[in-house]
Design a protein around this motif. Sequence first.
Motif, short mmCIF file in Angstrom:
data_model
loop_
_atom_site.label_atom_id
_atom_site.label_comp_id
_atom_site.label_asym_id
_atom_site.label_seq_id
_atom_site.Cartn_x
_atom_site.Cartn_y
_atom_site.Cartn_z
N LEU A 1 0.91 -1.15 0.04
CA LEU A 1 -0.11 0.12 0.02
C LEU A 1 0.96 1.28 0.07
O LEU A 1 0.52 2.18 -0.91
CB LEU A 1 -1.03 -0.05 1.22
CG LEU A 1 -1.74 1.20 1.33
CD1 LEU A 1 -2.78 1.13 0.48
CD2 LEU A 1 -2.33 1.25 2.71
N GLN B 1 -0.28 3.58 -9.55
CA GLN B 1 -1.31 4.40 -9.93
C GLN B 1 -0.51 5.39 -11.04
O GLN B 1 -1.07 5.89 -11.94
CB GLN B 1 -1.61 5.46 -8.58
CG GLN B 1 -2.49 4.68 -7.95
CD GLN B 1 -3.03 5.53 -6.69
OE1 GLN B 1 -2.33 6.22 -6.24
NE2 GLN B 1 -4.30 5.20 -6.38
N LYS C 1 1.41 0.93 -4.31
CA LYS C 1 0.20 1.68 -4.78
C LYS C 1 0.59 3.00 -5.58
O LYS C 1 0.24 3.09 -6.76
CB LYS C 1 -0.68 1.89 -3.61
CG LYS C 1 -2.11 2.50 -4.31
CD LYS C 1 -3.18 2.62 -3.13
CE LYS C 1 -4.27 3.35 -3.59
NZ LYS C 1 -5.31 3.60 -2.53
#
Length: 118
Positions: A96, A104, A100
Motif C-alpha cells: 500500500l 497509479q 500503490k
Amino acid sequence: MIFKRIAKSLHWRLIRPLRSGLWPGALVVGYHRIADLYSDPHRLAVSPERFDQHMAILSRICQPLPLVRLAQNLRESFLPKRAVAVTFDDGYRDNLVHAKPILQRHGVPATVFVASGY
C-alpha cells in the motif's frame, strides 16, 4: 545505465517470449514486498526504485489488466496481445505504502492477496 540493464533483463525474461508467441496466453507477474530491507533472506523484496522501473517497462510494452478481467478474457477466449496481470502475495503494508503510488503513476492495476489470521 541501470535502467537499460533492467530493461534488457525484463526483455529477455518476459517481453521477448510474449512477443515471439512462446507464451500464447497471459502473464501473471507476482511480487511479495516492495521495500528496501536490511535483511531479506528469502529474497521476497524488490526496492521501490526497481519496482518503478518494472512498472514503467510493463506499462509501455504490455497490456496490464486486473487479474479478474484477465481471467474473464481467458474464459471468453478474448485476450489482448501481451496481456499481463500484476499480483502481490501476503498483503504486506509496503504494498500500500510503496507499490500503490507507483502502480497509479504508471496506470497498472494490481491484485493483492491478503493473508488472514495473523
